[in-house]
Structures are given as structure tokens and as C-alpha cells.
Motif scaffolding. Structure first.
Motif, PDB file in Angstrom:
ATOM      1  N   VAL A 272      18.827  41.931  11.390  1.00 38.50           N
ATOM      2  CA  VAL A 272      19.994  41.260  11.967  1.00 38.50           C
ATOM      3  C   VAL A 272      21.243  41.579  11.151  1.00 38.50           C
ATOM      4  O   VAL A 272      22.312  41.888  11.713  1.00 38.50           O
ATOM      5  CB  VAL A 272      19.749  39.743  12.042  1.00 38.50           C
ATOM      6  N   ALA A 273      21.124  41.509   9.827  1.00 40.83           N
ATOM      7  CA  ALA A 273      22.273  41.804   8.965  1.00 40.83           C
ATOM      8  C   ALA A 273      22.732  43.251   9.142  1.00 40.83           C
ATOM      9  O   ALA A 273      23.939  43.531   9.180  1.00 40.83           O
ATOM     10  CB  ALA A 273      21.920  41.527   7.511  1.00 40.83           C
ATOM     11  N   ALA A 274      21.771  44.188   9.259  1.00 42.20           N
ATOM     12  CA  ALA A 274      22.132  45.591   9.450  1.00 42.20           C
ATOM     13  C   ALA A 274      22.842  45.795  10.782  1.00 42.20           C
ATOM     14  O   ALA A 274      23.834  46.533  10.866  1.00 42.20           O
ATOM     15  CB  ALA A 274      20.876  46.463   9.379  1.00 42.20           C
ATOM     16  N   ALA A 275      22.350  45.134  11.839  1.00 47.58           N
ATOM     17  CA  ALA A 275      23.000  45.254  13.149  1.00 47.58           C
ATOM     18  C   ALA A 275      24.408  44.668  13.118  1.00 47.58           C
ATOM     19  O   ALA A 275      25.360  45.258  13.645  1.00 47.58           O
ATOM     20  CB  ALA A 275      22.151  44.558  14.212  1.00 47.58           C
ATOM     21  N   ARG A 276      24.557  43.515  12.478  1.00 45.51           N
ATOM     22  CA  ARG A 276      25.876  42.900  12.374  1.00 45.51           C
ATOM     23  C   ARG A 276      26.823  43.783  11.555  1.00 45.51           C
ATOM     24  O   ARG A 276      28.029  43.838  11.839  1.00 45.51           O
ATOM     25  CB  ARG A 276      25.776  41.512  11.756  1.00 45.51           C
ATOM     26  N   GLY A 277      26.262  44.453  10.550  1.00 41.83           N
ATOM     27  CA  GLY A 277      27.076  45.355   9.742  1.00 41.83           C
ATOM     28  C   GLY A 277      27.625  46.522  10.538  1.00 41.83           C
ATOM     29  O   GLY A 277      28.593  47.166  10.119  1.00 41.83           O
ATOM     30  N   LYS A 278      27.016  46.810  11.673  1.00 46.84           N
ATOM     31  CA  LYS A 278      27.485  47.880  12.548  1.00 46.84           C
ATOM     32  C   LYS A 278      28.353  47.340  13.700  1.00 46.84           C
ATOM     33  O   LYS A 278      28.584  48.035  14.688  1.00 46.84           O
ATOM     34  CB  LYS A 278      26.286  48.661  13.090  1.00 46.84           C
ATOM     35  N   GLY A 279      28.785  46.081  13.570  1.00 44.71           N
ATOM     36  CA  GLY A 279      29.714  45.512  14.527  1.00 44.71           C
ATOM     37  C   GLY A 279      29.081  44.872  15.747  1.00 44.71           C
ATOM     38  O   GLY A 279      29.776  44.596  16.734  1.00 44.71           O
ATOM     39  N   VAL A 280      27.777  44.599  15.696  1.00 44.58           N
ATOM     40  CA  VAL A 280      27.079  44.031  16.847  1.00 44.58           C
ATOM     41  C   VAL A 280      27.095  42.507  16.776  1.00 44.58           C
ATOM     42  O   VAL A 280      26.861  41.925  15.710  1.00 44.58           O
ATOM     43  CB  VAL A 280      25.624  44.542  16.903  1.00 44.58           C
ATOM     44  N   VAL A 281      27.352  41.855  17.908  1.00 37.49           N
ATOM     45  CA  VAL A 281      27.283  40.393  18.007  1.00 37.49           C
ATOM     46  C   VAL A 281      25.909  40.025  18.559  1.00 37.49           C
ATOM     47  O   VAL A 281      25.503  40.525  19.613  1.00 37.49           O
ATOM     48  CB  VAL A 281      28.380  39.841  18.944  1.00 37.49           C
ATOM     49  N   ILE A 282      25.181  39.160  17.858  1.00 36.64           N
ATOM     50  CA  ILE A 282      23.843  38.750  18.267  1.00 36.64           C
ATOM     51  C   ILE A 282      23.874  37.281  18.661  1.00 36.64           C
ATOM     52  O   ILE A 282      24.388  36.440  17.923  1.00 36.64           O
ATOM     53  CB  ILE A 282      22.824  38.989  17.135  1.00 36.64           C
ATOM     54  N   VAL A 283      23.309  36.982  19.827  1.00 36.77           N
ATOM     55  CA  VAL A 283      23.291  35.623  20.370  1.00 36.77           C
ATOM     56  C   VAL A 283      21.839  35.179  20.504  1.00 36.77           C
ATOM     57  O   VAL A 283      21.000  35.933  21.008  1.00 36.77           O
ATOM     58  CB  VAL A 283      23.980  35.575  21.749  1.00 36.77           C
ATOM     59  N   ALA A 284      21.528  33.947  20.060  1.00 31.24           N
ATOM     60  CA  ALA A 284      20.150  33.461  20.112  1.00 31.24           C
ATOM     61  C   ALA A 284      20.126  31.958  20.365  1.00 31.24           C
ATOM     62  O   ALA A 284      21.050  31.241  19.972  1.00 31.24           O
ATOM     63  CB  ALA A 284      19.424  33.791  18.810  1.00 31.24           C
ATOM     64  N   PRO A 285      19.074  31.450  20.998  1.00 29.09           N
ATOM     65  CA  PRO A 285      18.974  30.018  21.298  1.00 29.09           C
ATOM     66  C   PRO A 285      18.387  29.222  20.149  1.00 29.09           C
ATOM     67  O   PRO A 285      17.737  29.774  19.247  1.00 29.09           O
ATOM     68  CB  PRO A 285      18.026  29.997  22.503  1.00 29.09           C
ATOM     69  N   VAL A 286      18.560  27.915  20.216  1.00 27.23           N
ATOM     70  CA  VAL A 286      18.038  27.014  19.179  1.00 27.23           C
ATOM     71  C   VAL A 286      16.607  26.576  19.465  1.00 27.23           C
ATOM     72  O   VAL A 286      16.004  25.865  18.665  1.00 27.23           O
ATOM     73  CB  VAL A 286      18.932  25.767  19.018  1.00 27.23           C
TER      74      VAL A 286
END
Length: 399
Positions: A272-286
Motif C-alpha cells: 500500500v505504501a509503495a502504491a501511494r508513493g507512486k501517486g495512487v489513491v486507495i479506498v477501502a471499507p471499515v
């Protein structure tokens, strides 16, 4: 009797699709149509029952235990009570001295890879014969002190698609491609790209079909789906999700919705951190295990957009779980989508809030999407951001 049947209905509602087919229902005869028919008949008794936090916690524990018992050759419980792939662990850059020590104890290297799209090295090891996951920590401290490792946790889909209903017209088109990590959609839900990351994948699923149909309902036109479940009872592993993330990142996707929940896992957090580091927004439910449940992951990772769900009256779902930092709410009940066979179905669960929030973020991606989402969000509950609705309701008209 009513309450007992209602508990059964909610338990079925939260189970992952691959597991449901294997568990069976002792004492409850399956009518023609199987599990889906049982869920349809049960839905009329679910919403009037108000579950306590303790009851939801007990349902969660029982659900996980049944999943593991149904797949004893593939799954086992970790020390913290989460399901994981049996007999395997994941390590990160262990080094030859650490591997030598582990080999002496009977560990065996199964695979080394750098996850595509994320440049993330992972080493997969098989445990010594007879060693259980709960015994690994002591062995690791002895043979490879300081080396980071994790079980290959398995993640659940955070909702089910239970019954038939009507579907509204789609919203204004959104051009940005959105990535989905879930089960694959059926043929009625066409996508731009699809790839499997589990045995038998891609395989049509009701859950994945519902998520894709909601993205379309919210206006998304280009969707790429990574199926991490397939027909594998141990599908949804951290390894599968990390590989799926890497594939979507390499495809150029900038918004990814992943309607799954589970344990804090070192591989998943790094992916997740690597994907975010490439500018990706990740959305997930609780998740749907109630306010007393453990924090849901990946929703609780830094920077992941954590989404809860509301019903048709904009009330928080009684079964909604929690995250370390809640961002938004979105519709998650009293609405419709499509199942794998193209049937219109009624939906409930925070799984279905995440893609709607992701669609609104995708509508503003390339600009200041956070400001756009905050401006759109309708404040509910206490004034300002709160722990029940986050920063407000997105996509309220997307039901």
C-alpha cells in the motif's frame, strides 16, 4: 427463533463467497437456488434486529473459525486470531545468514519475487513439518532475530449481495480509470482489463459484480479488475492483494477500491505504501463487524481512504466496523447493483460504500481531489469530522 435466524442471515451476509459454498448450513435445508435463496428469505428479518457490539464480535470470531475449519489444509489461525495460508510465511530481504539459520530449523524457501509495479522484494518460506503459525515467532527470534516477517493473511470481502430489486440510471461519466481488487465480475459487467491472482481466477463473483456495477452506477466508464479470490478457498491472501496492487499500478490506475478487510500485514502495508508513493489513491471499507471489532485493514493504513456505510436514511450501519482514521461515509444499504448473472440485487455492507466514494475521488483525480471530496461531502452527525461519518457523506445520490 426469529433472532436465531436473523443471526444466521447476518453471518451469511459477511462471509466471503468462496467460503460460503463450502461451509454448508447444519440444520437448515438449502432450497433450490442454494445459499443465495437462503439469504433472500432471511433478509426480511435482518434489519429489525439491533445487534450489540459483543454479538457482532462473537459473529466475527465464529465466522473466521468456520472458514478455517472448512479449509484445514489451506488455512490456519494466527496468534492474533486471523486466518492465514497454512504453513507459509513471508519475509523481506532476509539475507543469507538468516536463511541459513532457518534452513537448519527446517524452513524451506518456496519463492523469491519482486512484485511487479511496486519494486517490492518478497521471500516466501514453508514452515518446518509440524510447526504451527502460532509457534513461528519463537523460531524466528532464535534463527533470524530482527528480520521482518508476516503470515500470509487472508482478507474477507466486506459485504454480500443478497436479493433482487431495481437499478437506477447511471450518473454523469467519469473518464479516469478505477482499479478494483475483489472477485471478478460476470459477463454483464464489462471491464477494460481483468487479471487473476488466485487459483481459478478470474472467476465471476456476485461481490465483484456488485462492486463493478456500483462504479458504473456512479459514472465510472473505465474499470480494471484484479481478481484475488477466483475459486480458491484460500483466496484473498496478502500476497495476492499485493500482486494485484502492483499490476494495477503498472497499468497506470490512479484510484483503486478494494472492498476487503482483515489483519494488519507487513507485506500489505508495504505494498500500500509503495502504491501511494507512486501517486495512487486507495479506498477501502471499515468492514461489518461492529464498533467493537479490531481496526480494519487496509482501511487503517496511513493515507488509505477509509469509508463507512449509511442506510437509505443516512444512518450509520449498525454493523459498520472501524478504522484508525475514518475519512468518509457513502451509501451501503437500501440500494441496488448487479450480481454475476446480471440480475438486479439489493445490497448491504460497507463493501458497497467504498466504490461509490472511489468514484467521487476519481471524478476529481488529477486535481485537488481531497478538496473536491470535502466540498461535496454532506456533514452528518456531529458538526465537522467525527468517528461515525468521517468528513461527511459522498455520493449520497448514487443509490
Amino acid at each position: 427463533m426469529l433472532k436465531r435466524f436473523s443471526c444466521l442471515a447476518v453471518l451469511l451476509l459477511f462471509l466471503p463467497g468462496a467460503a460460503l459454498a463450502q461451509l454448508g448450513l447444519p440444520g437448515v435445508p438449502l432450497p433450490t437456488g442454494g445459499i443465495d435463496r437462503v439469504i433472500d428469505r432471511a433478509m426480511g428479518t435482518v434489519e429489525p434486529v439491533v445487534f450489540s457490539a459483543r454479538e457482532l464480535t462473537q459473529l466475527r470470531a465464529g465466522r473466521i473459525e468456520k472458514l478455517v475449519r472448512a479449509n484445514p489444509k489451506l488455512l490456519e489461525l494466527t496468534a492474533d486470531g486471523y486466518p492465514a495460508r497454512r504453513g507459509e510465511i513471508l519475509m523481506f530481504e532476509p539475507g543469507e545468514p538468516a536463511l541459513s539459520g532457518l534452513r537448519i530449523l527446517g524452513f524451506r524457501v518456496l519463492e523469491r519475487e519482486a512484485i511487479e509495479g511496486l519494486d517490492l522484494p518478497v521471500t516466501r518460506l514453508q514452515l518446518p513439518p509440524g510447526v504451527r503459525m502460532r509457534e513461528v515467532s519463537a523460531l524466528m527470534d532464535r534463527a533470524a532475530p530482527g528480520v521482518r516477517w508476516t503470515p500470509d493473511h487472508v482478507y474477507e470481502q466486506a459485504g454480500r449481495a443478497p436479493s433482487a430489486a431495481d437499478l437506477k440510471a447511471e450518473a454523469a461519466p467519469i473518464s479516469a480509470r478505477v482499479g478494483v481488487i475483489d472477485g471478478a465480475p460476470g459477463e454483464s459487467q464489462r471491464v477494460a482489463a481483468s487479471k487473476g491472482f488466485a487459483r481459478g481466477a478470474p472467476a465471476p463473483s456476485n461481490h465483484g459484480s456488485a462492486v463493478v456495477s456500483l462504479l458504473r452506477r456512479a459514472g465510472v466508464r473505465s474499470i480494471a479488475v484484479a481478481d484475488v479470490y477466483g475459486t480458491d478457498p484460500a483466496g484473498g491472501s496478502a500476497t495476492a492483494v499485493a500482486r494485484a496492487l502492483g499490476w494495477l499500478v503498472a497499468d497506470g490506475v490512479k484510484v483503486i477500491t478494494m472492498s476487503l478487510v482483515g489483519a494488519d500485514n507487513l507485506l500489505l502495508s508495504r505494498a500500500v505504501a509503495a502504491a501511494r508513493g507512486k501517486g495512487v489513491v486507495i479506498v477501502a471499507p471499515v468492514g461489518n463487524d461492529g464498533p467493537a471489532s479490531p481496526y480494519a485493514y487496509p482501511a487503517s493504513y496511513p493515507g488509505v481512504i477509509a469509508v463507512t456505510g449509511v442506510d437509505g436514511r443516512d444512518r450509520a450501519l449498525i454493523e459498520a466496523g472501524r478504522a484508525l482514521d475514518l475519512d468518509y461515509a457513502a451509501p451501503a444499504a437500501d440500494m441496488t447493483g448487479f450480481d454475476a448473472r446480471g440480475r438486479r440485487i439489493r445490497l448491504r455492507g460497507t463493501s458497497f460504500a467504498a466504490p461509490l466514494a472511489a468514484a467521487r475521488i476519481a471524478a476529481a483525480i488529477g486535481g485537488d481531489w481531497r478538496a473536491a471530496a470535502d466540498n461535496e461531502a454532506i456533514d452528518l452527525g456531529k458538526k465537522g469530522a467525527d468517528s461515525v461519518y468521517g468528513r461527511g457523506l459522498l455520493c449520497g445520490k448514487c443509490r
